[in-house]
Design an enzyme around this catalytic site. Structure first.
Site, PDB file in Angstrom:
ATOM      1  N   ASP A 168      49.224   0.757  30.380  1.00 29.30           N
ATOM      2  CA  ASP A 168      48.381   1.028  31.543  1.00 29.30           C
ATOM      3  C   ASP A 168      49.234   1.177  32.809  1.00 29.30           C
ATOM      4  OD1 ASP A 168      46.302   1.147  33.305  1.00 29.30           O
ATOM      5  OD2 ASP A 168      45.374  -0.756  32.732  1.00 29.30           O
ATOM      6  N   ASP A 170      37.962   3.678  35.267  1.00 26.97           N
ATOM      7  CA  ASP A 170      37.281   2.698  34.414  1.00 26.97           C
ATOM      8  C   ASP A 170      35.772   2.929  34.353  1.00 26.97           C
ATOM      9  OD1 ASP A 170      39.805   1.686  34.449  1.00 26.97           O
ATOM     10  OD2 ASP A 170      39.197  -0.364  34.915  1.00 26.97           O
TER      11      ASP A 170
HETATM   12  C1  GLA Z   1      42.805  -1.058  34.216  1.00 23.58           C
HETATM   13  C2  GLA Z   1      42.338  -0.346  32.953  1.00 23.58           C
HETATM   14  C3  GLA Z   1      41.272  -1.172  32.276  1.00 23.58           C
HETATM   15  C4  GLA Z   1      41.817  -2.546  31.934  1.00 23.58           C
HETATM   16  C5  GLA Z   1      42.369  -3.220  33.200  1.00 23.58           C
HETATM   17  C6  GLA Z   1      43.114  -4.505  32.867  1.00 23.58           C
HETATM   18  O1  GLA Z   1      41.803  -1.137  35.167  1.00 23.58           O
HETATM   19  O2  GLA Z   1      41.874   0.933  33.252  1.00 23.58           O
HETATM   20  O3  GLA Z   1      40.804  -0.530  31.101  1.00 23.58           O
HETATM   21  O4  GLA Z   1      42.815  -2.420  30.969  1.00 23.58           O
HETATM   22  O5  GLA Z   1      43.257  -2.369  33.892  1.00 23.58           O
HETATM   23  O6  GLA Z   1      43.636  -5.135  33.990  1.00 23.58           O
END
Ligand code: GLA
Length: 740
Positions: free
Chosen positions: A494, A557
């Site tokens: 990520d 997200d």
């Molecule tokens: C980002 C990602 C999420 C999750 C969070 C974890 O926002 O897009 O899917 O993995 O980080 O902190």
């Protein structure tokens, strides 16, 4: 519609307003200047912005950092006159990603999260509802004249700013505000059929009893204005009581139910409206049914694990023909494991037998460079447990994955998201370590593997993850080796704080960390599915495969609201052409069931029809499907969503072609997906707020030779339709059919 507009339409004078609506457009400017908090400051040259959506979707793509929102409104003294309790005023601002402080006419009235300049550093609070309370006689309040609320926001990465279709308002905290009407804690109970039982809870947080009326109204498909059934009861909710109110009603079809509590003194109400769940998936048959996809990829010379997924009456016996050398079957679990050294395609015939009968299926084991030949199916901790994920929670989720029966339908990965990392690396070796919540990651991996499941983990190419845990920056090789040593099968990588390393986000900068990790994963002795998470930056679908990703997030997200589902799901046509076996577009994880991003879970806010849309659309998109809920609380409706083998088969279709958007009208869309057997899956999605009939003309979709139509959710052939097809689709719902 805005609340004060509704009141005006009803002909009520402004004097009777119970609250001021703040959900309209706000003024907006990026940057940071405390002078912008002052009421006198002129923001007339600022742009306007909707508070319901992050700023990235409103012309500020990729913007992280500070920005300000401002709104002006008149505060009539009648607001106070009409209130029964006059002690305090409440400002509701929905949610804000990530940190905010709020000023009323230049005076700070509250803050959520920590700004990077503060002691202790940046702490995100993106998910916290913003609710600020001030005394009813606060000196900053300007009665009968204009007031200004200014909100200073800091976004630490990803989506930024105000978001969510939520109530944004300013009002006196009145008796009704001490009442919580909760219709989400107990499921709808359908026995006997269509005699529906439901418990709702009225909680009183006021130190004295509150009197009122509880009204239940049931509306069926044909009748939206006048309820088909209505009941009213007088209720007294005692101080601190959480009163269960059982309600029984009957309806021959899917219905809408409205629960209203009307407080006696002010007439103010709390209302919750819900669609009743409706189960479409037929009950599981007793004959064995093998639910694995047609193809499974693995690399030569590394550990191999494949689990036979068979539904039907248990126990089940397995026999296998054509297994490549190096593999063996474990009868108890249906796990095939070992190692294959020779590349090639091995057609393996799996036979499953129980005391009702026997069924076989050929699965091609393709031993070569490509893994992840169909989109991963599994579970991820983020949408339920957020950063509070632990070994115990993963173990109990895994047990539920097996016990509930979901694993028999092909669900396999158990992925730990952010929150497993220790604060420091090993001082001597620099190795990444787990925190107290994960005492033995290898032990956990072994445990899951023994159950026939796989295990995923999470990190960031930056120094810190999005949840501010330790990232992998400058330890790529080492971390990949550590994960492989633990037995990890899946990595979600990520972007997060990599922003600080690659602030320009040029294409080479965007690619680099993913290439580095690809090389590191290649050097391990495991097949590790590589999930790139960088929110779609630089149109990642165009180069995700080139840098070796098995899947890549195409958007920010998701959350469990219709707006989020719609805004993510229905823009996926832009990446359609780039998805193929081993390389998938990822529109983010599922938000059905009990979700919550932390310790306080709630039932998804998606309506049942929206949940059908979610699963259908993800299947049409050949999307990785990672269940994001607490698996121990799967109810019959959620299970029905996740265990429909014909729906899952569309997602897992070996051709690996993502659906294209064949027709887009203002309020409905039709998506078409080509299938390996020559058939087509068609998703007819009603995006409007009303149930409606949709007429489909096959030729409009470029389809000529298909005539037979099968209802996929009901698993039923519904006839021959030569030229046109007509279907009733619920609001925000879907009709999913297969043409052949
Ligand atoms: C980002 C990602 C999420 C999750 C969070 C974890 O926002 O897009 O899917 O993995 O980080 O902190």
């Amino acid at each position: 519609m805005k609340r004060n507009l509704i009141l005006l339409l009803l002909g009520l004078p402004l004097c009777c307003l119970a609250q001021i609506d703040l959900s309209g457009d706000w003024k907006f400017k990026t940057g940071d200047d405390l002078a912008w908090s002052r009421a006198e400051f002129s923001d007339s040259d600022w742009k306007t912005i909707r508070p319901s959506n992050i700023w990235e979707s409103q012309g500020y793509e990729n913007y992280d950092g500070y920005a300000w929102y401002r709104i002006h409104f008149k505060l009539p003294a009648s607001l106070k006159d009409n209130a029964y309790l006059k002690d305090s005023i409440r400002v509701l601002l929905g949610r804000i990603d990530d940190v905010d402080e709020v000023y009323l006419n230049g005076e700070k009235i509250g803050q959520t999260g920590h700004f990077p300049t503060e002691k202790g550093g940046y702490i995100t609070a993106w998910d916290a509802p913003r609710r600020y309370v001030i005394p009813g006689n606060h000196p900053a309040l300007r009665w009968n004249t204009e007031n200004t609320i200014s909100v200073r926001v800091y976004d630490g990465g990803g989506g930024g700013g105000m978001f969510e279709q939520a109530e944004r308002s300013i009002s006196f905290v009145d008796l009704i505000d001490y009442i919580k009407l909760d219709a989400s804690q107990s499921p709808y109970d359908f026995s006997p059929k269509w005699s529906i039982k439901k418990k709702i809870f009225l909680e009183n947080k006021y130190p004295k009893a509150i009197d009122g009326e509880l009204i239940t109204e049931v509306f069926t498909h044909k009748n939206k204005i006048k309820p088909d059934w209505k009941a009213q009861v007088n209720i007294t909710v005692k101080a601190s009581e959480n009163l269960p109110c059982p309600i029984t009603f009957s309806s021959q079809e899917r219905a809408r139910v409205r629960f209203t509590f009307k407080e006696k003194n002010t007439g103010r109400t709390r209302t919750v409206e819900q669609e009743t769940p409706y189960i479409l998936t037929p009950p599981e048959g007793s004959m064995p049914q093998i639910n694995n996809p047609d193809a499974f990829g693995a690399r030569p010379g590394v550990p191999f694990q494949f689990t036979i997924a068979v539904s039907g009456k248990q126990p089940m016996q397995y026999t296998i023909k054509g297994l490549p050398r190096g593999l063996k079957l474990e009868q108890q679990t249906g796990v095939i494991s070992g190692m294959v050294n020779t590349r090639g395609m091995y057609s393996v015939t799996i036979t499953a037998t129980n005391n009702v009968g026997s069924r076989s299926k050929i699965v091609n084991f393709v031993i070569g460079d490509n893994i992840c030949l169909t989109p991963p199916l599994g579970w991820n901790s983020w949408n339920c447990w957020g950063l509070s994920v632990s070994d115990a929670k993963v173990r109990s989720s895994a047990e539920s994955m097996i016990k509930s029966g979901l694993a028999r339908h092909g669900w396999n990965y158990m992925n730990i998201d952010d929150g497993w990392e220790a604060a420091e690396r090993d001082a001597k070796t620099g190795e990444i370590k787990t925190n107290d919540k994960f005492p033995d990651m290898k032990g956990l991996a072994d445990y899951l593997h023994r159950m026939g499941l796989k295990i995923g983990i999470y990190s960031s190419p930056g120094a810190r993850t999005c949840g501010n845990f330790l990232g992998t920056w400058q330890h790529e090789q080492q971390d990949a080796q550590t994960w492989a040593g633990w037995g990890i099968d899946y990595l979600k990588y990520d972007w997060c704080s990599y922003d600080l390393i690659a602030p320009d986000k040029s294409l080479p900068e965007l690619k680099k960390p993913y290439e580095v990790m690809r090389a590191a994963l290649n050097a391990t002795n495991r097949d590790i599915v590589y999930s790139m998470c960088q929110y779609g930056m630089g149109d990642v679908w165009e180069w995700g495969e080139e840098v070796g990703g098995n899947l890549w997030r195409t958007t920010g997200d998701i959350n469990d609201t219709w707006e989020s589902l719609r805004d993510i799901g229905f823009i996926q046509h832009k990446s359609s052409a780039f998805s193929r076996p081993g390389h998938w577009n990822d529109p983010d994880m599922l938000t059905v069931g009990w979700v919550g991003w932390g310790d306080h879970l709630h039932q998804t806010r998606l309506t049942p029809s929206e949940q059908y849309t979610h699963i259908s659309l993800w299947a049409m998109l050949s999307a990785p499907m990672l269940i994001g809920c607490d698996l121990s609380r799967i109810d019959d409706f959620t299970y029905n969503l996740l265990a429909n083998d014909e729906v899952l088969a569309i997602d897992q279709d070996a051709l690996g072609k993502q659906a294209t958007q064949a027709l887009k009208k203002d309020d409905y869309q039709i998506w078409v997906k080509e299938l390996a057997d020559g058939g087509r899956a068609i998703g007819i999605f009603n995006l409007s707020d009303e149930d409606r009939k949709i007429d489909v003309n096959w030729s409009e979709l470029g389809l000529k030779d298909y005539k037979k139509v099968r209802d996929v959710w009901r698993q039923k052939d519904i006839g021959k339709f030569g030229k046109t097809f007509s279907t009733e689709v619920y609001a925000h719902g879907v009709t999913l059919v297969k043409l052949y």
